[in-house]
Design a protein around this motif. Structure first.
Motif, short mmCIF file in Angstrom:
data_model
loop_
_atom_site.label_atom_id
_atom_site.label_comp_id
_atom_site.label_asym_id
_atom_site.label_seq_id
_atom_site.Cartn_x
_atom_site.Cartn_y
_atom_site.Cartn_z
N TYR A 1 0.83 -1.22 0.00
CA TYR A 1 0.00 0.00 0.00
C TYR A 1 0.86 1.26 0.00
O TYR A 1 0.57 2.23 -0.70
CB TYR A 1 -0.92 0.00 1.22
N SER A 2 1.93 1.24 0.81
CA SER A 2 2.77 2.42 0.96
C SER A 2 3.76 2.60 -0.17
O SER A 2 4.31 3.68 -0.37
CB SER A 2 3.53 2.36 2.29
N GLY A 3 4.03 1.50 -0.91
CA GLY A 3 5.02 1.56 -1.98
C GLY A 3 6.45 1.63 -1.46
O GLY A 3 7.38 2.02 -2.19
N ALA A 4 6.65 1.24 -0.19
CA ALA A 4 7.97 1.38 0.45
C ALA A 4 8.99 0.35 -0.03
O ALA A 4 10.18 0.54 0.12
CB ALA A 4 7.81 1.30 1.96
N GLY A 5 8.53 -0.76 -0.59
CA GLY A 5 9.45 -1.78 -1.07
C GLY A 5 9.71 -2.88 -0.06
O GLY A 5 9.52 -2.69 1.16
N THR B 1 9.97 -18.21 6.87
CA THR B 1 11.13 -18.02 5.99
C THR B 1 10.74 -18.20 4.52
O THR B 1 11.10 -17.39 3.66
CB THR B 1 12.26 -19.00 6.35
N VAL B 2 10.01 -19.27 4.25
CA VAL B 2 9.57 -19.53 2.87
C VAL B 2 8.67 -18.40 2.38
O VAL B 2 8.79 -17.91 1.25
CB VAL B 2 8.85 -20.89 2.77
N PHE B 3 7.75 -17.97 3.25
CA PHE B 3 6.84 -16.88 2.87
C PHE B 3 7.60 -15.60 2.54
O PHE B 3 7.32 -14.94 1.54
CB PHE B 3 5.84 -16.63 4.00
N VAL B 4 8.58 -15.26 3.39
CA VAL B 4 9.36 -14.04 3.15
C VAL B 4 10.14 -14.15 1.84
O VAL B 4 10.24 -13.18 1.08
CB VAL B 4 10.29 -13.75 4.34
N ALA B 5 10.68 -15.34 1.56
CA ALA B 5 11.40 -15.54 0.30
C ALA B 5 10.46 -15.37 -0.90
O ALA B 5 10.82 -14.74 -1.91
CB ALA B 5 12.04 -16.93 0.27
N LEU B 6 9.25 -15.92 -0.79
CA LEU B 6 8.26 -15.77 -1.86
C LEU B 6 7.82 -14.31 -2.01
O LEU B 6 7.62 -13.83 -3.12
CB LEU B 6 7.04 -16.65 -1.57
N LEU B 7 7.70 -13.61 -0.88
CA LEU B 7 7.34 -12.19 -0.93
C LEU B 7 8.42 -11.37 -1.63
O LEU B 7 8.11 -10.46 -2.40
CB LEU B 7 7.16 -11.65 0.49
N GLU B 8 9.68 -11.69 -1.33
CA GLU B 8 10.78 -10.96 -1.96
C GLU B 8 10.73 -11.12 -3.48
O GLU B 8 10.88 -10.16 -4.24
CB GLU B 8 12.12 -11.43 -1.42
N GLU B 9 10.47 -12.34 -3.93
CA GLU B 9 10.33 -12.59 -5.37
C GLU B 9 9.13 -11.82 -5.93
O GLU B 9 9.21 -11.24 -7.03
CB GLU B 9 10.15 -14.09 -5.63
N PHE B 10 8.05 -11.81 -5.18
CA PHE B 10 6.84 -11.11 -5.61
C PHE B 10 7.09 -9.62 -5.77
O PHE B 10 6.75 -9.02 -6.79
CB PHE B 10 5.72 -11.37 -4.59
N PHE B 11 7.71 -9.00 -4.76
CA PHE B 11 7.96 -7.56 -4.83
C PHE B 11 9.01 -7.23 -5.89
O PHE B 11 8.88 -6.21 -6.60
CB PHE B 11 8.39 -7.03 -3.46
N ASN B 12 10.02 -8.06 -6.03
CA ASN B 12 11.03 -7.83 -7.07
C ASN B 12 10.42 -7.94 -8.46
O ASN B 12 10.76 -7.21 -9.38
CB ASN B 12 12.20 -8.79 -6.92
N GLY B 13 9.48 -8.89 -8.61
CA GLY B 13 8.80 -9.07 -9.89
C GLY B 13 7.95 -7.87 -10.26
O GLY B 13 7.84 -7.49 -11.43
N ARG B 14 7.34 -7.25 -9.25
CA ARG B 14 6.50 -6.06 -9.49
C ARG B 14 7.36 -4.86 -9.95
O ARG B 14 6.88 -4.01 -10.68
CB ARG B 14 5.77 -5.65 -8.20
N ASN B 15 8.63 -4.84 -9.46
CA ASN B 15 9.48 -3.70 -9.75
C ASN B 15 10.36 -3.89 -10.97
O ASN B 15 11.12 -3.00 -11.33
CB ASN B 15 10.36 -3.39 -8.54
N SER B 16 10.30 -5.11 -11.57
CA SER B 16 11.18 -5.37 -12.70
C SER B 16 10.58 -4.85 -14.01
O SER B 16 9.40 -4.57 -14.09
CB SER B 16 11.44 -6.87 -12.82
#
Length: 299
Positions: A125-129, A284-299
């Motif tokens: 929501y905040s776009g903070a990354g 841990t798995v969730f955070v790893a999946l989230l990182e991929e999700f957010f990186n994918g949005r910003n690519s």
């Protein structure tokens, strides 16, 4: 009015976040040999649950996790979001217990992943990354140990012991802050240790990668599941054995893999179930999946 984002409405975004959380829950329950834990091939140290109990439980958590993510997709402060999701979590627990006929499969998981889903919603929501996820979790849970444990020490001592939660009882007995302390500190075992192990071992099979991360977590986790059912000495033994197995190479070497299989057999016989470590593996798995999700949005 729902805020629109690149993936659509807040409801769609919440579903996307929660789906990753459920994926993480299913990964944790499916890997083996996971010492003393329920898996697709073992009931672990438990006589009241099996793999299908975990699948039933995971299905019950879908709705509350979506609601937690939606709570984060708002103008509310992290503290306000945390208060909102506490009531969602209570409803989620009731759904879980109804589905499992009273068996506690994912109470700790729901607490942790509910917070993480809400924090992920706030990040989106905040776009903070993605890099702001941990600080938002800390902002949400600031003072949690003091409010619920340390400041209530006298009250807890005078409380009917049968009315104490496992966490309250263990705080009084061992001063272990448990899941509250871990999340208030911003999940250091996850962000400082386990996430790196999970990411660095991508060359292993997914199953081996999960077990390697689990045993790594077991070295450091002050596992209240073990403390509740056994003793501080047993917890220290678990931590030391995990440390020796990682020194052997864990799932990356035949000696380490054999030691993990032996530990699983031993824990199943002695009814040692490191459920706290399992919860942190799921996070841990969730955070790893989230990182991929957010990186994918910003690519």
């Amino acid at each position: 009015m729902e805020r629109e984002g690149r993936t659509g409405s807040s409801k769609a975004q919440a579903i996307e976040i929660a789906s990753l959380a459920v994926q993480a829950i299913l990964y944790e329950a499916s890997c083996h040999p996971s010492p003393g834990l329920v898996s697709a091939t073992s009931t672990g140290a438990h006589s009241d649950m099996d793999y299908f109990t975990f699948l039933d439980s995971a299905s019950a958590l879908i709705s509350p996790l979506i609601q937690c993510a939606q709570a984060g997709l708002s103008t509310e402060s992290p503290k306000e979001i945390f208060q909102t999701i506490r009531s969602i979590g209570q409803l989620g627990e009731r759904r879980m217990f109804a589905k499992t006929r009273g068996v506690n499969t994912h109470k700790g998981t729901l607490f942790l992943l509910g917070i993480c889903c809400a924090a992920a919603g706030k990040v989106l929501y905040s776009g903070a990354g993605f890099s702001s996820l941990r600080s938002i979790i800390q902002d949400m849970t600031e003072g949690l140990v003091e409010v619920e444990l340390s400041a209530r020490n006298q009250e807890l001592e005078n409380k009917d012991p049968t009315k104490l939660t496992h966490g309250e009882r263990l705080y009084l007995t061992h001063k272990v802050e448990g899941i509250r302390g871990e999340v208030q500190r911003g999940l250091p075992i996850v962000f400082d240790i386990a996430l790196n192990v999970y990411k660095e071992n991508h060359d292993l099979s997914l199953n081996s990668r999960l077990i390697q991360t689990l045993v790594t977590i077991m070295q450091f986790c002050e596992d209240t599941n073990i403390l509740h059912r056994h003793s501080l000495e047993t917890l220290r033994e678990v931590q030391e054995r995990a440390n020796k197995i990682i020194a052997l190479g864990g799932m990356k070497t035949p000696a380490g893999s054999k030691a993990i299989e032996e530990m699983d057999k031993d824990f199943c016989q002695r009814m040692i179930g490191p459920g706290g470590s399992a919860d942190l593996l799921g996070v841990t798995v969730f955070v790893a999946l989230l990182e991929e999700f957010f990186n994918g949005r910003n690519s």
